[in-house]
Write an enzyme that holds these catalytic residues in place. Sequence first.
Site, PDB file in Angstrom:
ATOM      1  N   ASN A 199       0.854  -1.191   0.000  1.00  0.00           N
ATOM      2  CA  ASN A 199       0.000   0.000   0.000  1.00  0.00           C
ATOM      3  C   ASN A 199       0.894   1.247   0.000  1.00  0.00           C
ATOM      4  O   ASN A 199       1.513   1.563   1.013  1.00  0.00           O
ATOM      5  CB  ASN A 199      -0.886  -0.038   1.261  1.00  0.00           C
ATOM      6  CG  ASN A 199      -1.722   1.225   1.431  1.00  0.00           C
ATOM      7  OD1 ASN A 199      -1.846   2.043   0.520  1.00  0.00           O
ATOM      8  ND2 ASN A 199      -2.302   1.385   2.613  1.00  0.00           N
ATOM      9  N   TRP A 200       0.944   1.908  -1.151  1.00  0.00           N
ATOM     10  CA  TRP A 200       1.838   3.068  -1.273  1.00  0.00           C
ATOM     11  C   TRP A 200       1.263   4.319  -0.596  1.00  0.00           C
ATOM     12  O   TRP A 200       1.958   5.316  -0.447  1.00  0.00           O
ATOM     13  CB  TRP A 200       2.107   3.391  -2.747  1.00  0.00           C
ATOM     14  CG  TRP A 200       2.799   2.303  -3.518  1.00  0.00           C
ATOM     15  CD1 TRP A 200       3.182   1.062  -3.065  1.00  0.00           C
ATOM     16  CD2 TRP A 200       3.192   2.350  -4.901  1.00  0.00           C
ATOM     17  NE1 TRP A 200       3.780   0.352  -4.068  1.00  0.00           N
ATOM     18  CE2 TRP A 200       3.796   1.113  -5.210  1.00  0.00           C
ATOM     19  CE3 TRP A 200       3.065   3.311  -5.908  1.00  0.00           C
ATOM     20  CZ2 TRP A 200       4.297   0.818  -6.478  1.00  0.00           C
ATOM     21  CZ3 TRP A 200       3.563   3.020  -7.185  1.00  0.00           C
ATOM     22  CH2 TRP A 200       4.171   1.792  -7.454  1.00  0.00           C
ATOM     23  N   LYS A 201      -0.007   4.274  -0.245  1.00  0.00           N
ATOM     24  CA  LYS A 201      -0.693   5.435   0.368  1.00  0.00           C
ATOM     25  C   LYS A 201      -0.517   6.677  -0.521  1.00  0.00           C
ATOM     26  O   LYS A 201      -0.444   6.551  -1.731  1.00  0.00           O
ATOM     27  CB  LYS A 201      -0.195   5.657   1.794  1.00  0.00           C
ATOM     28  CG  LYS A 201      -0.220   4.382   2.629  1.00  0.00           C
ATOM     29  CD  LYS A 201       0.001   4.629   4.086  1.00  0.00           C
ATOM     30  CE  LYS A 201       0.057   3.300   4.810  1.00  0.00           C
ATOM     31  NZ  LYS A 201       0.108   3.413   6.237  1.00  0.00           N
ATOM     32  N   HIS A 234      -9.410   0.451   5.636  1.00  0.00           N
ATOM     33  CA  HIS A 234      -8.084   0.734   6.212  1.00  0.00           C
ATOM     34  C   HIS A 234      -8.269   1.690   7.387  1.00  0.00           C
ATOM     35  O   HIS A 234      -9.102   2.595   7.347  1.00  0.00           O
ATOM     36  CB  HIS A 234      -7.172   1.361   5.145  1.00  0.00           C
ATOM     37  CG  HIS A 234      -5.743   1.425   5.592  1.00  0.00           C
ATOM     38  ND1 HIS A 234      -5.288   2.402   6.442  1.00  0.00           N
ATOM     39  CD2 HIS A 234      -4.686   0.616   5.327  1.00  0.00           C
ATOM     40  CE1 HIS A 234      -3.996   2.189   6.685  1.00  0.00           C
ATOM     41  NE2 HIS A 234      -3.608   1.118   6.011  1.00  0.00           N
ATOM     42  N   GLU A 285      -6.697   4.178   8.379  1.00  0.00           N
ATOM     43  CA  GLU A 285      -6.557   5.616   8.078  1.00  0.00           C
ATOM     44  C   GLU A 285      -7.847   6.169   7.485  1.00  0.00           C
ATOM     45  O   GLU A 285      -8.230   7.303   7.762  1.00  0.00           O
ATOM     46  CB  GLU A 285      -5.371   5.833   7.119  1.00  0.00           C
ATOM     47  CG  GLU A 285      -4.049   5.629   7.846  1.00  0.00           C
ATOM     48  CD  GLU A 285      -2.891   5.204   6.963  1.00  0.00           C
ATOM     49  OE1 GLU A 285      -2.987   5.325   5.728  1.00  0.00           O
ATOM     50  OE2 GLU A 285      -1.877   4.734   7.527  1.00  0.00           O
ATOM     51  N   GLU A 298      -4.655  -5.478  10.855  1.00  0.00           N
ATOM     52  CA  GLU A 298      -3.668  -4.408  10.999  1.00  0.00           C
ATOM     53  C   GLU A 298      -3.888  -3.678  12.320  1.00  0.00           C
ATOM     54  O   GLU A 298      -4.714  -2.757  12.386  1.00  0.00           O
ATOM     55  CB  GLU A 298      -3.822  -3.403   9.863  1.00  0.00           C
ATOM     56  CG  GLU A 298      -3.617  -3.975   8.494  1.00  0.00           C
ATOM     57  CD  GLU A 298      -3.169  -2.897   7.524  1.00  0.00           C
ATOM     58  OE1 GLU A 298      -2.049  -2.992   7.035  1.00  0.00           O
ATOM     59  OE2 GLU A 298      -3.922  -1.936   7.290  1.00  0.00           O
ATOM     60  N   GLY A 306       2.794   2.133  10.745  1.00  0.00           N
ATOM     61  CA  GLY A 306       3.683   3.277  10.557  1.00  0.00           C
ATOM     62  C   GLY A 306       4.413   3.698  11.825  1.00  0.00           C
ATOM     63  O   GLY A 306       5.036   4.765  11.867  1.00  0.00           O
ATOM     64  N   SER A 331       3.976  -2.232  10.284  1.00  0.00           N
ATOM     65  CA  SER A 331       5.450  -2.205  10.401  1.00  0.00           C
ATOM     66  C   SER A 331       6.091  -3.552  10.060  1.00  0.00           C
ATOM     67  O   SER A 331       7.068  -3.953  10.687  1.00  0.00           O
ATOM     68  CB  SER A 331       5.867  -1.732  11.789  1.00  0.00           C
ATOM     69  OG  SER A 331       5.407  -0.404  12.006  1.00  0.00           O
ATOM     70  N   GLY A 370       3.055  -1.183   4.262  1.00  0.00           N
ATOM     71  CA  GLY A 370       3.001   0.256   3.980  1.00  0.00           C
ATOM     72  C   GLY A 370       4.390   0.773   3.658  1.00  0.00           C
ATOM     73  O   GLY A 370       4.878   0.660   2.528  1.00  0.00           O
ATOM     74  N   GLY A 371       5.076   1.325   4.663  1.00  0.00           N
ATOM     75  CA  GLY A 371       6.377   1.971   4.468  1.00  0.00           C
ATOM     76  C   GLY A 371       7.371   1.157   3.659  1.00  0.00           C
ATOM     77  O   GLY A 371       8.004   1.680   2.722  1.00  0.00           O
TER      78      GLY A 371
END
Length: 251
Positions: free
Chosen positions: A9-11, A96, A98, A167, A173, A213, A234-235
């Site tokens: 997931n590049w967000k 998600h 977020e 998640e 993150g 993470s 993610g990251g």
Amino acid sequence: MRKKIVAGNWKMNTNFQEGIELAKSVADKYTDTKDGQEVVVFPPYLHLSAVVEELKGSKVTIGAQNCHTELKGAYTGEISAGMLQSIGMQYCLVGHSERRAYFFEDDHELTQKLKQLLNSSIQPIFCCGESLEDRKEGSYLEVIEQQLELLWAFSETEFSQMVIAYEPVWAIGTGETATAEQAQEIHAFIRTLIREKMGAALAENTSILYGGSCKPSNANELFGKDDVDGGLIGGAALNADDFLAIVKALN
Ligand code: PEP
């Protein structure tokens, strides 16, 4: 046999050129493909069509990070599941943390999105996860159960198209990862719920991903657990080498 999946997931990261470069790099470097294993990238909307082109001929698949609850109409700035289908999206994230937190997405909205995606033959990756507060209070299983409740209204055929991602919000993150044992506890719990609500076959066949993470240094341990079928990253998905090192950890 359920699929093993690593999803990136590049967000809201990468400008257009950087996104194309990243997709190209993932596609070029993902050569060690295995049956029953899928690698998916989730670029920002703006990049999707171009990334579809870039991934042609590779084994990397593509999904969208979001879709609207309606199929078309006066919803300025929005993108529908039908539009995503028309450019070849295979997956879409739903729920998600977020989006739940910053865009106030509730169960009604998430249900609508799931319906639109299924009608458009796009596989939803439905995200759930407890907050730090829920974890500290010890109410995390109830929270997960409540978040999954809306899924049981779907038919078995519809549910068979879904992937679930656990998640924990406190791990997203933050650099703090759930231990493999914590992840396994929740994944096994989710699979038990699926068994109770949807039957043994769907419980056995549903892929349940861990997110929060996840990185090359902890992916092996997490993916080594029986009920962890891969990861939502993610990251670490913003670097092709890190992302593919996580893919390598799929067993
Ligand atoms: C995510 O947001 O889905 C996620 C897992 O992020 P990160 O890997 O950066 O914690």
